[in-house]
Scaffold this active site. Sequence first.
Site, PDB file in Angstrom:
ATOM      1  CG  ASP A 165      -0.175   0.041   2.531  1.00  0.00           C
ATOM      2  OD1 ASP A 165       1.071  -0.113   2.498  1.00  0.00           O
ATOM      3  OD2 ASP A 165      -0.814   0.227   3.584  1.00  0.00           O
ATOM      4  N   GLY A 166       2.150   1.141  -0.088  1.00  0.00           N
ATOM      5  CA  GLY A 166       2.997   2.327  -0.097  1.00  0.00           C
ATOM      6  C   GLY A 166       3.700   2.564   1.227  1.00  0.00           C
ATOM      7  CD  GLU A 167       2.706   0.572   7.006  1.00  0.00           C
ATOM      8  OE1 GLU A 167       1.472   0.568   6.836  1.00  0.00           O
ATOM      9  OE2 GLU A 167       3.268  -0.040   7.914  1.00  0.00           O
TER      10      GLU A 167
ATOM     11  CE  LYS B 213      11.027  36.991  -3.567  1.00  0.00           C
ATOM     12  NZ  LYS B 213      11.648  35.662  -3.621  1.00  0.00           N
TER      13      LYS B 213
ATOM     14  NE  ARG C  66       8.144  34.346  -2.934  1.00  0.00           N
ATOM     15  CZ  ARG C  66       8.586  33.797  -4.050  1.00  0.00           C
ATOM     16  NH1 ARG C  66       7.826  33.769  -5.127  1.00  0.00           N
ATOM     17  NH2 ARG C  66       9.795  33.264  -4.101  1.00  0.00           N
TER      18      ARG C  66
ATOM     19  CG  ASP D 153      17.492  33.129  -3.234  1.00  0.00           C
ATOM     20  OD1 ASP D 153      17.410  33.120  -1.990  1.00  0.00           O
ATOM     21  OD2 ASP D 153      16.523  33.442  -3.966  1.00  0.00           O
TER      22      ASP D 153
ATOM     23  CG  ASP E 258      10.001  25.915  -5.542  1.00  0.00           C
ATOM     24  OD1 ASP E 258       9.900  25.032  -6.407  1.00  0.00           O
ATOM     25  OD2 ASP E 258       9.173  26.025  -4.616  1.00  0.00           O
TER      26      ASP E 258
HETATM   27  C1  R5P Z   1      12.511  32.775  -0.734  1.00  0.00           C
HETATM   28  O1  R5P Z   1      12.513  33.578   0.163  1.00  0.00           O
HETATM   29  C2  R5P Z   1      13.713  31.970  -1.133  1.00  0.00           C
HETATM   30  O2  R5P Z   1      14.882  32.476  -0.596  1.00  0.00           O
HETATM   31  C3  R5P Z   1      13.821  31.893  -2.647  1.00  0.00           C
HETATM   32  O3  R5P Z   1      14.040  33.199  -3.155  1.00  0.00           O
HETATM   33  C4  R5P Z   1      12.548  31.331  -3.241  1.00  0.00           C
HETATM   34  O4  R5P Z   1      12.189  30.143  -2.601  1.00  0.00           O
HETATM   35  C5  R5P Z   1      12.708  31.080  -4.720  1.00  0.00           C
HETATM   36  O5  R5P Z   1      11.492  30.628  -5.211  1.00  0.00           O
HETATM   37  P1  R5P Z   1      11.168  30.610  -6.742  1.00  0.00           P
HETATM   38  O6  R5P Z   1      12.333  29.972  -7.454  1.00  0.00           O
HETATM   39  O7  R5P Z   1       9.910  29.795  -6.843  1.00  0.00           O
HETATM   40  O8  R5P Z   1      10.942  32.026  -7.197  1.00  0.00           O
END
Ligand code: R5P
Length: 326
Positions: free
Chosen positions: A42-44, A197, A199, A223, A227
């Site tokens: 089951d994935g466990e 920046k 968001r 950084d 992500d």
């Molecule tokens: C946010 O405060 C982090 O330091 C990165 O700037 C952020 O996680 C980058 O996210 P993304 O690549 O989605 O813009």
Amino acid sequence: MGEKKTDKVFIFAGRATTNLAHQVANIYGIPLGNSTVFQYADGEFQPSYEETIRGGIVFIIQSTLPPTDNLFELLMMIDAAKRASAEKIVAVIPYYGFARQDRKDKPHVPIASKLIADMIQAAGVDRVICMDLHADQIQGFFNIPVDHLYGSSLFIPYIREKFDIEDVMFASPDMGGSKRAGMYAKTLNNSFVICYKHRNKPNEIGEMRLIGDVKDRHVILLDDIIDTGSTICKAAGIIMENGAKSVRAMITHPVLSGNAIEKVENSALEELVTTDTIPLKRPSDKIRVLSCDWLLAEAIRRVVCYESLDNLYETTIHHKGVIHRL
Ligand code: R5P
């Protein structure tokens, strides 16, 4: 007989960072510990140590990137080590996932990185080694020692080797990273700029403005996490529009979700330099990975020998010199 308990050192891998763990064990000079994971239908799943670890110092290397199975695997490996009578258990977490949730910045949300710190401690860990936490104060979420390593130990020697320092300047893609950019600028005796920046919501940028002059400079954006790549690609575009000669990024944790690698490839960035705290999803001509294996191996050696990690935090060390001492 006569051997100190602390002479028994084991390095085990969780499945999120197996290759990195292999490299670390190799540099440290011992075979990677023998462990398996039994998978239920089951994935466990159930990790198991396939050798005795009684009385030993057990280092478990596992980044806790999503899915949360990675975190849970680390928790179970800590629990299993405790129940197998390890003398000391150290969680080596190159990428500490959920770290962006480090405060309650609006109603009705968790502080996930504190919750995870509580879970890791409840599982029975004695110490944590991690790298470039999203926020330094996460160390304080633990009531046990936390050794916080920095990507700058990899990036600064790379910058020194590759660039004429005079031509370089640093940039932070947001206000939160200005301390990091300031530290690089101070260490290398040059200057830095900041992007403002805003968001709209997580992973979505509303507005970005550059504060400072980048004209005719080779700019290095710094950084902790990349992500979706939106932050860094947008900052790179703005920096080039403002007359920079080139722009690169040095970012410790290559989360690189969705089409982030394509975004980097199609961006104004000349190069993205990152590390292997998270395995790279696919190779790219624009992405260079510097391994943090030697840094983790050296941190482990010093923890075993009760040596200070102080000069590991210095940004000027050269990795070959450090490995040589292992
Ligand atoms: C946010 O405060 C982090 O330091 C990165 O700037 C952020 O996680 C980058 O996210 P993304 O690549 O989605 O813009």
